[in-house]
Design a protein around this motif. Structure first.
Motif, mmCIF file in Angstrom:
data_model
loop_
_atom_site.group_PDB
_atom_site.id
_atom_site.type_symbol
_atom_site.label_atom_id
_atom_site.label_comp_id
_atom_site.label_asym_id
_atom_site.label_seq_id
_atom_site.Cartn_x
_atom_site.Cartn_y
_atom_site.Cartn_z
ATOM 1 N N PRO A 105 47.101 24.067 41.797
ATOM 2 C CA PRO A 105 47.864 23.634 43.037
ATOM 3 C C PRO A 105 47.054 23.717 44.169
ATOM 4 C CG PRO A 105 48.998 25.455 41.567
ATOM 5 C CD PRO A 105 47.453 24.959 40.755
ATOM 6 N N ARG A 106 45.959 24.608 44.077
ATOM 7 C CA ARG A 106 45.256 24.639 45.342
ATOM 8 C C ARG A 106 44.249 23.256 45.710
ATOM 9 N NH1 ARG A 106 43.973 30.524 47.360
ATOM 10 N NH2 ARG A 106 43.064 29.184 48.975
ATOM 11 N N VAL A 147 47.778 10.378 46.051
ATOM 12 C CA VAL A 147 46.963 11.375 45.166
ATOM 13 C C VAL A 147 48.120 12.340 44.406
ATOM 14 C CG1 VAL A 147 45.090 12.772 44.972
ATOM 15 C CG2 VAL A 147 45.343 11.139 46.589
ATOM 16 N N LYS A 148 47.666 12.527 42.827
ATOM 17 C CA LYS A 148 48.704 13.359 42.282
ATOM 18 C C LYS A 148 47.831 14.312 41.555
ATOM 19 C CE LYS A 148 51.192 9.060 41.622
ATOM 20 N NZ LYS A 148 50.504 8.339 42.391
ATOM 21 N N VAL A 149 48.357 15.459 41.297
ATOM 22 C CA VAL A 149 47.672 16.403 40.477
ATOM 23 C C VAL A 149 48.270 16.815 39.265
ATOM 24 C CG1 VAL A 149 46.668 18.762 40.152
ATOM 25 C CG2 VAL A 149 46.303 17.333 42.407
ATOM 26 N N VAL A 150 48.069 16.776 38.155
ATOM 27 C CA VAL A 150 48.871 16.962 36.845
ATOM 28 C C VAL A 150 48.175 18.249 36.081
ATOM 29 C CG1 VAL A 150 49.774 15.755 34.823
ATOM 30 C CG2 VAL A 150 49.318 14.530 36.804
ATOM 31 N N THR A 151 48.972 19.311 35.741
ATOM 32 C CA THR A 151 48.343 19.869 34.599
ATOM 33 C C THR A 151 49.284 19.722 33.565
ATOM 34 O OG1 THR A 151 49.956 21.919 35.136
ATOM 35 C CG2 THR A 151 47.931 21.929 36.587
ATOM 36 N N VAL A 152 48.376 19.671 32.448
ATOM 37 C CA VAL A 152 49.073 19.388 31.128
ATOM 38 C C VAL A 152 49.108 20.497 30.131
ATOM 39 C CG1 VAL A 152 48.414 17.095 31.496
ATOM 40 C CG2 VAL A 152 47.042 18.410 29.997
ATOM 41 N N ARG A 153 50.163 20.667 29.398
ATOM 42 C CA ARG A 153 50.147 21.510 28.219
ATOM 43 C C ARG A 153 49.637 20.954 26.917
ATOM 44 N NH1 ARG A 153 56.045 23.375 26.367
ATOM 45 N NH2 ARG A 153 56.269 24.408 28.489
ATOM 46 N N ALA B 127 53.857 27.510 43.453
ATOM 47 C CA ALA B 127 54.417 27.975 44.891
ATOM 48 C C ALA B 127 53.542 29.019 45.425
ATOM 49 C CB ALA B 127 55.901 28.407 44.907
ATOM 50 N N GLY B 128 52.895 30.053 44.721
ATOM 51 C CA GLY B 128 52.229 31.062 45.402
ATOM 52 C C GLY B 128 50.695 30.310 45.670
ATOM 53 N N GLN B 129 50.292 29.692 44.731
ATOM 54 C CA GLN B 129 48.953 29.021 44.780
ATOM 55 C C GLN B 129 48.856 28.156 45.971
ATOM 56 O OE1 GLN B 129 50.703 29.676 41.937
ATOM 57 N NE2 GLN B 129 49.728 29.476 40.126
ATOM 58 N N LEU B 130 50.038 27.152 45.904
ATOM 59 C CA LEU B 130 50.059 26.134 46.755
ATOM 60 C C LEU B 130 50.054 27.010 48.541
ATOM 61 C CD1 LEU B 130 52.738 23.756 45.607
ATOM 62 C CD2 LEU B 130 50.377 23.221 46.084
ATOM 63 N N LEU B 131 50.904 27.844 48.636
ATOM 64 C CA LEU B 131 50.908 28.742 49.770
ATOM 65 C C LEU B 131 49.484 29.154 50.207
ATOM 66 C CD1 LEU B 131 52.565 30.067 52.184
ATOM 67 C CD2 LEU B 131 53.184 31.666 50.629
ATOM 68 N N ALA B 132 48.996 29.710 49.415
ATOM 69 C CA ALA B 132 47.606 30.565 49.587
ATOM 70 C C ALA B 132 46.807 29.593 50.217
ATOM 71 C CB ALA B 132 47.021 31.283 48.212
ATOM 72 N N GLU B 133 46.718 28.422 49.630
ATOM 73 C CA GLU B 133 45.846 27.327 49.793
ATOM 74 C C GLU B 133 46.204 26.711 51.363
ATOM 75 O OE1 GLU B 133 42.845 26.016 48.839
ATOM 76 O OE2 GLU B 133 42.540 24.913 50.480
ATOM 77 N N TYR B 134 47.643 26.556 51.578
ATOM 78 C CA TYR B 134 48.160 26.085 52.966
ATOM 79 C C TYR B 134 47.647 27.165 54.053
ATOM 80 C CZ TYR B 134 50.931 22.350 50.754
ATOM 81 O OH TYR B 134 51.156 21.176 50.207
#
Ligand SMILES: Cc1cc2nc3c(=O)[nH]c(=O)nc-3n(C[C@H](O)[C@H](O)[C@H](O)COP(=O)(O)OP(=O)(O)OC[C@H]3O[C@@H](n4cnc5c(N)ncnc54)[C@H](O)[C@@H]3O)c2cc1C
Ligand SMILES: Nc1ncnc2c1ncn2[C@@H]1O[C@H](COP(=O)(O)O)[C@@H](O)[C@H]1O
Lengths: 316, 265
Positions: A105-106, A147-153, B127-134
């Motif tokens: 997510p970051r 741009v897309k980020v995908v995490t996969v199982r 959501a938490g990780q996105l928020l931390a980066e924002y």
């Protein structure tokens, strides 16, 4: 065509198997978009893992140095995002392991990308399938950003074959941001058994074990299996957290999954329904676990598991 | 210290979840709603931290329909001090939630933000990780207790998150292969896992008291946040069904079938 960047993960100086599932997903995306696949591995001494990823015939960037020694989300996401920008990545793909969930997510936020998490299947160039409500529903989601980020199982994407010729490994110069987090310690749970998410056979115990995992371990020993557990077991502190199978734990899909003394709550099923063959051993004939089991045995696990271990030994 | 906790209104995991015949969403009629279980753990941790570090304040925030006021009330009934409801009737994706929360945090300036690791409806864990980066903050995801939930520390209702000097906190995290301990510089985002604590039940007097606690209401528009989803749900389908197999009478039959029929041993 835009690059599809696979973010690798290393453990003990080697590439984690889960990264190969991310690579397999990237290959499926490439078929839809025509993109070229590249890789990046971040970490002190990541060179070896980068070589291992390059063996699949893709160019791999490696970000090394003391600043990346610990897998801090801030530094590792910054490095991966930087490489993604330089490579002009249209998609960034990572395995949805603890590491991938921490940094994915970051990376997305840095790239202004939409993120599809814990993806089960590639449905189109910008459409992905994923489980919601503890696997009670499978959603197709569309990521609307360029741009897309995908995490996969990892269990849903089989590792590809190695390529004839290896790709190049190039060091990437990335400035490490000053992180606001500091690594203190890692309390590793050492185990001689195969890793839970990679094992061919998993033997799991639930509250029915009353905390006595000896029968589970005995059977796991003869089957060379990993040991898993339900939340009830882990919450009670009977087994390490790391062994929880389910919606909010690990997802496994072995050839054989043996559930002993586990009732079969939906949250547990979410983590093992994809197993090829499921065996349930429970003394309650009405336990919901029997509804997903290929072979059900209504029995006391303290009697059945040792017997089963003996019978398996005789076969070998 | 000021602690902000997020609470999402989600379908009760005890309710039967079925997909709508037109594949647009799940059937919501007859489904019960409640606070996301991970968020209750986050509220519990915030209350323990507050009560061992007075003066402190716990603010609970939810983004969702007007009905989500009920989940804010449940946080207030556990003991939180006040609530903020950002009203939006339509689906908000986790990224939209993170950007709304950033706007709230810019105004509230909390020292610590506690969130669940995952909302059990969308099962995103982002959501938490996105928020931390924002926010440009540090994060510690999947917070756990070093000791077990049966330990004396838990019985004594000690927080698992340890506040240190110089605005730092130590957080034990459930990661692959073990437990990692990080020291985060505050303010920071911490997302909580199941083994951080056992959340309390709201007592009747506290439920009554909660009715008088303030809930501020606003909209994403008022906060200047566009919540049009980056990730749209285009179709919802039932999962592939596994059919029940056979019951075997004894261990010998089981092992023989696994060997010659399923060929897995
Ligand atoms: C937000 C949330 C997330 C969750 N995530 C997960 C998750 O990821 N993974 C997970 O597993 N759970 C998860 N759960 C918990 C889940 O709902 C169940 O509570 C849990 O799986 C129950 O564990 P169990 O089957 O071991 O225990 P129980 O439900 O108590 O079942 C024990 C079973 O053992 C049987 N038994 C007892 N003695 C014997 C014996 N001697 N021999 C044989 N059988 C015996 C009983 O008949 C019973 O069926 C989650 C719950 C929530 C709310
Ligand atoms: N609509 C929302 N309102 C309040 N908090 C939310 C909302 N959506 C997500 N969160 C928080 O973010 C956590 C992770 O959610 P997610 O990443 O969406 O799975 C949840 O446990 C909540 O604490």
């Amino acid at each position: 065509m835009a690059t599809i960047l696979v973010v690798g993960e290393q453990a003990n100086g080697h590439l984690k198997k889960a990264t190969l599932s991310a690579l397999a997903a990237a290959q499926q995306i490439a078929q839809k978009t025509g993109g070229q696949i590249a890789g990046v591995v971040v970490g002190a001494g990541a060179g070896q893992s980068a070589q291992e990823l390059a063996a699949y015939g893709i160019p791999v960037h490696v970000v090394e140095g003391a600043a990346f020694e610990h897998a801090l989300a801030e530094t590792h996401s910054a490095a991966a995002a930087e490489v993604a920008k330089k490579a002009g990545a249209g998609e960034v793909v990572i395995a949805a392991t603890a590491y991938g969930k921490d940094i994915g997510p970051r990376i997305a936020a840095k790239l202004g990308a939409g993120l599809a998490s814990d993806v089960l299947a590639i449905a189109g160039a910008n459409q992905f399938k994923r489980a919601m409500w503890a696997g009670n529903a499978i959603a197709t989601v569309e990521v609307t950003t360029p741009v897309k980020v995908v995490t996969v199982r990892a269990t849903e994407f089989a590792a590809p074959q190695k390529a004839q010729g290896a790709g190049t490994v190039t060091p990437a110069q990335v400035a490490a941001p000053q992180p606001k987090t500091k690594f203190v310690e890692f309390n590793e749970v050492k185990s001689a058994r195969p890793e839970l998410t990679e094992a061919r056979v998993v033997v799991s115990g639930g509250r029915g074990t009353k905390g006595d995992f000896k029968p589970i371990e005995q059977l796991a020993d003869v089957l060379n299996a990993a040991v898993g557990a339900s939340r009830a077991v882990v919450d009670a502190g009977w087994q390490p957290n790391d062994l929880q199978v389910g919606q909010t734990g690990k997802v496994v899909a072995p050839q054989l999954y043996v559930a002993a003394g586990i009732s079969g709550a939906i949250q547990h099923l979410a983590g093992m329904k994809g197993s090829k063959t499921i065996v349930a051993i429970n003394k309650d004939a009405e336990a919901p676990i029997f509804q997903v089991a290929d072979y059900g045995l209504v029995a006391d696990l303290f009697k059945a598991l040792p017997e089963m271990a003996e019978a398996v030994k005789k076969l070998q | 210290m000021k602690i902000l906790v997020t609470i999402k209104r989600v379908e009760d995991y005890e309710s039967k979840i079925k997909v709508k015949p037109d594949n647009s969403w799940i059937v919501t009629e007859g489904v019960n709603y409640r606070a996301n279980p991970f968020d209750e753990i986050a509220v519990e941790e915030a209350l323990r931290l507050r009560d061992s570090n007075m003066p402190s304040e716990v603010v609970v925030v939810s983004v969702g329909p007007a009905a989500a006021a009920a989940e804010i009330r449940s946080g207030l009934a556990m003991g939180a001090d006040r609530g903020i409801l950002v009203k939006h009737e339509a689906f908000v994706d986790s990224d939209g939630v993170a950007r709304v929360l950033k706007a709230i945090i810019d105004a509230e300036k909390p020292d610590l933000v506690l969130m669940g690791k995952q909302a059990v409806d969308v099962d995103d864990n982002v959501a938490g990780q996105l928020l931390a980066e924002y926010l440009g903050w540090g994060q510690a995801t999947f917070a756990s207790k070093k000791e077990s939930l049966e330990s004396p520390e838990e019985k004594a209702k000690k927080p698992g998150i340890k506040l240190g000097g110089n605005s730092t906190a130590q957080v034990a995290r459930e990661v692959d292969g073990g437990l990692e301990v990080l020291e985060v510089q505050l303010p920071a985002i911490v997302t909580v896992d199941l083994r951080l604590n056992v959340p309390r039940y709201a007592s009747l007097p506290n439920i009554m008291k909660a009715k008088k606690k303030p809930i501020a209401e606003m909209t994403p528009q008022q906060l200047g946040v566009d919540v049009a989803p980056k990730v749209k749900v285009v179709k919802v389908e039932p999962p592939p069904q596994r059919t029940a197999g056979v019951k075997v009478p004894d261990v010998q039959t089981l092992v023989q079938k696994l060997h010659s029929e399923a060929k897995v041993i």
